[in-house]
Each structure stands twice: as structure tokens, then as C-alpha cells.
Scaffold this motif. Structure first.
Motif, PDB file in Angstrom:
ATOM      1  N   ASP A 117      43.584  38.542  56.902  1.00 44.47           N
ATOM      2  CA  ASP A 117      43.092  39.307  58.206  1.00 44.47           C
ATOM      3  C   ASP A 117      43.663  40.803  58.332  1.00 44.47           C
ATOM      4  OD1 ASP A 117      41.896  40.243  60.316  1.00 44.47           O
ATOM      5  OD2 ASP A 117      42.717  38.991  61.685  1.00 44.47           O
ATOM      6  N   LEU A 118      43.326  41.894  57.523  1.00 41.15           N
ATOM      7  CA  LEU A 118      43.647  42.903  57.374  1.00 41.15           C
ATOM      8  C   LEU A 118      44.111  43.622  58.507  1.00 41.15           C
ATOM      9  CD1 LEU A 118      44.525  45.319  55.627  1.00 41.15           C
ATOM     10  CD2 LEU A 118      42.263  46.282  55.625  1.00 41.15           C
ATOM     11  N   HIS A 119      43.064  43.432  59.533  1.00 38.90           N
ATOM     12  CA  HIS A 119      43.502  44.007  61.083  1.00 38.90           C
ATOM     13  C   HIS A 119      44.468  43.394  61.736  1.00 38.90           C
ATOM     14  CE1 HIS A 119      39.758  46.052  60.402  1.00 38.90           C
ATOM     15  NE2 HIS A 119      39.049  44.942  60.203  1.00 38.90           N
ATOM     16  N   ALA A 120      45.156  42.444  61.201  1.00 38.17           N
ATOM     17  CA  ALA A 120      46.156  41.693  61.859  1.00 38.17           C
ATOM     18  C   ALA A 120      47.650  42.163  61.415  1.00 38.17           C
ATOM     19  CB  ALA A 120      46.213  40.128  61.780  1.00 38.17           C
ATOM     20  N   LEU A 121      47.354  43.108  60.402  1.00 35.41           N
ATOM     21  CA  LEU A 121      48.600  43.340  59.553  1.00 35.41           C
ATOM     22  C   LEU A 121      48.777  44.833  59.966  1.00 35.41           C
ATOM     23  CD1 LEU A 121      48.031  41.574  56.097  1.00 35.41           C
ATOM     24  CD2 LEU A 121      49.674  40.793  58.005  1.00 35.41           C
ATOM     25  N   LYS A 122      49.787  45.237  60.358  1.00 32.06           N
ATOM     26  CA  LYS A 122      50.144  46.704  60.949  1.00 32.06           C
ATOM     27  C   LYS A 122      50.760  47.457  59.974  1.00 32.06           C
ATOM     28  CE  LYS A 122      47.657  45.960  64.584  1.00 32.06           C
ATOM     29  NZ  LYS A 122      46.287  45.994  64.535  1.00 32.06           N
ATOM     30  N   THR A 123      51.827  46.983  59.216  1.00 28.58           N
ATOM     31  CA  THR A 123      52.688  47.890  58.402  1.00 28.58           C
ATOM     32  C   THR A 123      52.740  47.194  56.990  1.00 28.58           C
ATOM     33  OG1 THR A 123      54.625  46.240  58.910  1.00 28.58           O
ATOM     34  CG2 THR A 123      54.286  48.308  60.179  1.00 28.58           C
ATOM     35  N   VAL A 124      53.279  47.748  56.000  1.00 30.78           N
ATOM     36  CA  VAL A 124      53.613  47.390  54.563  1.00 30.78           C
ATOM     37  C   VAL A 124      54.440  46.185  54.857  1.00 30.78           C
ATOM     38  CG1 VAL A 124      54.575  47.888  52.498  1.00 30.78           C
ATOM     39  CG2 VAL A 124      53.245  49.849  53.542  1.00 30.78           C
ATOM     40  N   GLU A 125      55.455  46.053  55.652  1.00 33.30           N
ATOM     41  CA  GLU A 125      56.174  44.997  55.724  1.00 33.30           C
ATOM     42  C   GLU A 125      55.585  43.810  56.094  1.00 33.30           C
ATOM     43  OE1 GLU A 125      60.488  43.691  57.524  1.00 33.30           O
ATOM     44  OE2 GLU A 125      59.512  45.241  58.314  1.00 33.30           O
ATOM     45  N   GLU A 126      54.561  43.801  57.007  1.00 37.16           N
ATOM     46  CA  GLU A 126      54.012  42.663  57.548  1.00 37.16           C
ATOM     47  C   GLU A 126      52.925  42.351  56.495  1.00 37.16           C
ATOM     48  OE1 GLU A 126      51.825  43.784  61.204  1.00 37.16           O
ATOM     49  OE2 GLU A 126      53.749  43.874  61.991  1.00 37.16           O
ATOM     50  N   LEU A 127      52.480  43.105  55.394  1.00 35.71           N
ATOM     51  CA  LEU A 127      51.447  42.741  54.499  1.00 35.71           C
ATOM     52  C   LEU A 127      52.426  41.821  53.552  1.00 35.71           C
ATOM     53  CD1 LEU A 127      48.945  42.773  52.872  1.00 35.71           C
ATOM     54  CD2 LEU A 127      49.584  45.127  51.951  1.00 35.71           C
ATOM     55  N   MET A 128      53.427  42.431  52.982  1.00 31.76           N
ATOM     56  CA  MET A 128      54.421  41.894  52.135  1.00 31.76           C
ATOM     57  C   MET A 128      54.905  40.434  52.699  1.00 31.76           C
ATOM     58  SD  MET A 128      54.812  43.667  49.493  1.00 31.76           S
ATOM     59  CE  MET A 128      56.557  43.431  48.891  1.00 31.76           C
ATOM     60  N   LEU A 129      55.303  40.504  53.965  1.00 31.82           N
ATOM     61  CA  LEU A 129      55.855  39.221  54.437  1.00 31.82           C
ATOM     62  C   LEU A 129      54.623  38.139  54.533  1.00 31.82           C
ATOM     63  CD1 LEU A 129      58.090  40.201  57.200  1.00 31.82           C
ATOM     64  CD2 LEU A 129      58.887  39.480  54.993  1.00 31.82           C
ATOM     65  N   PHE A 130      53.299  38.560  54.810  1.00 34.64           N
ATOM     66  CA  PHE A 130      52.194  37.597  55.041  1.00 34.64           C
ATOM     67  C   PHE A 130      52.102  37.095  53.467  1.00 34.64           C
ATOM     68  CE2 PHE A 130      47.697  37.371  53.818  1.00 34.64           C
ATOM     69  CZ  PHE A 130      47.381  36.172  54.433  1.00 34.64           C
ATOM     70  N   LEU A 131      51.915  37.996  52.509  1.00 31.94           N
ATOM     71  CA  LEU A 131      51.699  37.644  51.097  1.00 31.94           C
ATOM     72  C   LEU A 131      52.790  36.593  50.554  1.00 31.94           C
ATOM     73  CD1 LEU A 131      50.304  40.895  49.632  1.00 31.94           C
ATOM     74  CD2 LEU A 131      48.898  38.842  50.278  1.00 31.94           C
ATOM     75  N   ASP A 132      54.039  36.998  50.869  1.00 27.06           N
ATOM     76  CA  ASP A 132      55.188  36.046  50.519  1.00 27.06           C
ATOM     77  C   ASP A 132      55.081  34.736  50.999  1.00 27.06           C
ATOM     78  OD1 ASP A 132      57.579  36.174  48.506  1.00 27.06           O
ATOM     79  OD2 ASP A 132      58.331  35.562  50.762  1.00 27.06           O
ATOM     80  N   ARG A 133      54.529  34.745  52.405  1.00 25.46           N
ATOM     81  CA  ARG A 133      54.430  33.410  53.090  1.00 25.46           C
ATOM     82  C   ARG A 133      53.381  32.403  52.512  1.00 25.46           C
ATOM     83  NH1 ARG A 133      55.332  36.390  57.839  1.00 25.46           N
ATOM     84  NH2 ARG A 133      53.073  36.497  57.999  1.00 25.46           N
ATOM     85  N   GLN A 134      52.613  33.021  51.668  1.00 23.14           N
ATOM     86  CA  GLN A 134      51.355  32.349  51.080  1.00 23.14           C
ATOM     87  C   GLN A 134      51.684  31.512  50.023  1.00 23.14           C
ATOM     88  OE1 GLN A 134      48.870  32.131  53.308  1.00 23.14           O
ATOM     89  NE2 GLN A 134      50.359  33.634  54.207  1.00 23.14           N
ATOM     90  N   LEU A 135      53.155  31.864  49.396  1.00 26.09           N
ATOM     91  CA  LEU A 135      53.505  31.236  48.348  1.00 26.09           C
ATOM     92  C   LEU A 135      54.569  29.817  48.777  1.00 26.09           C
ATOM     93  CD1 LEU A 135      54.442  34.205  46.006  1.00 26.09           C
ATOM     94  CD2 LEU A 135      52.374  32.847  46.011  1.00 26.09           C
ATOM     95  N   LEU A 136      54.789  30.006  49.957  1.00 28.89           N
ATOM     96  CA  LEU A 136      55.931  28.843  50.368  1.00 28.89           C
ATOM     97  C   LEU A 136      55.211  27.486  50.204  1.00 28.89           C
ATOM     98  CD1 LEU A 136      57.017  30.176  53.926  1.00 28.89           C
ATOM     99  CD2 LEU A 136      58.372  29.913  51.631  1.00 28.89           C
TER     100      LEU A 136
END
Length: 140
Positions: A117-136
Motif C-alpha cells: 500500500d504505497l499510500h501507507a508508506l511516507k518515507t524512503v525508510e518506511e518503504l525499505m523497512l516494509f520491503l525488508d519485513r516481507q523477507l522475514l
């Protein structure tokens, strides 16, 4: 004949609505020039290693976000806001986020299409952390 011309006209006008704003892209890249340009390994070490982000996720975002947006991602920092600062929706093709989902699935075998959900991600950091969590689930 007129139908074909009308269809062509509508296609061309839609194309400009869906295309990146090149003037905005140029202005943002000019603003980013005041920052140091970091190589991929430096970008990872400076910003993402201490946050526990995978080197592979950082490398994917470093290269693919530049491809999608035309922005010099070697100068982007974690606190940059995707919309307010980088104007990511304006400087990228309208479907860049779908390309990111495809690239992520190709690289990591994880389908983001249901949870991104792009609208839930405000910063580059939030995008990176979201993507990284998908690998857990893969790493455990």
C-alpha cells in the motif's frame, strides 16, 4: 477514419497524463545535487545496515527506484518523503509500484501485490523497512 483519429487523440492525451513529469524530475534532481552521491555499498553502510535492512533489498531499491523515477537515488536519504520531497508519483510512470512488486517477486520470490500500500508508506525508510519485513518468513 474519424474514430481512429479520435482514438489516437485520446491515447495521446492519456499518455501525457500517465507519463512522468520531466520538469519536476529535473528540479528534484537539482535539489538532490547538494548531497553527496553514494555508491550502492556506501548507501547501504550509511543508512541501512544499522537498521537491519538486507543488503539485497537496499541494492534492489537503489537501482530500481532510480530506474522507475529517474531520480538520483545515490543522493536519497531515509527521511526523504516519497510524495512531499521526491514527488515519486509525479516523476515516475503511473504503474511504477506494480513494476516494483514484479521486480521484488522476481528477485525474492515474494508476492507483494496483496499487501503493498504505497499510500501507507511516507518515507524512503518506511518503504525499505516494509520491503525488508516481507523477507522475514523466508529467513526464519
Amino acid at each position: 477514419m474519424w474514430r481512429k483519429l479520435t482514438s489516437l487523440f485520446h491515447s495521446l492525451s492519456s499518455y501525457s497524463d500517465l507519463s512522468p513529469d520531466l520538469g519536476m524530475r529535473r528540479r528534484i534532481n537539482q535539489a538532490l545535487r547538494s548531497r553527496p552521491s553514494l555508491a550502492p555499498s556506501e548507501w547501504y553502510e550509511y543508512f541501512w545496515r544499522q537498521r537491519g535492512v538486507s543488503r539485497d533489498v537496499a541494492a534492489l531499491i537503489y537501482t530500481r527506484m532510480e530506474h522507475y523515477s529517474g531520480l538520483n537515488f545515490s543522493r536519497v536519504v531515509p527521511g526523504d518523503r516519497l510524495e512531499e520531497d521526491l514527488k515519486i508519483s509525479l516523476v515516475s510512470w503511473f504503474d511504477w509500484h506494480l513494476s516494483l512488486c514484479d521486480d521484488f517477486q522476481q528477485k525474492f520470490g515474494v508476492d507483494l501485490s496483496e499487501c503493498f500500500d504505497l499510500h501507507a508508506l511516507k518515507t524512503v525508510e518506511e518503504l525499505m523497512l516494509f520491503l525488508d519485513r516481507q523477507l522475514l518468513p523466508i529467513n526464519h
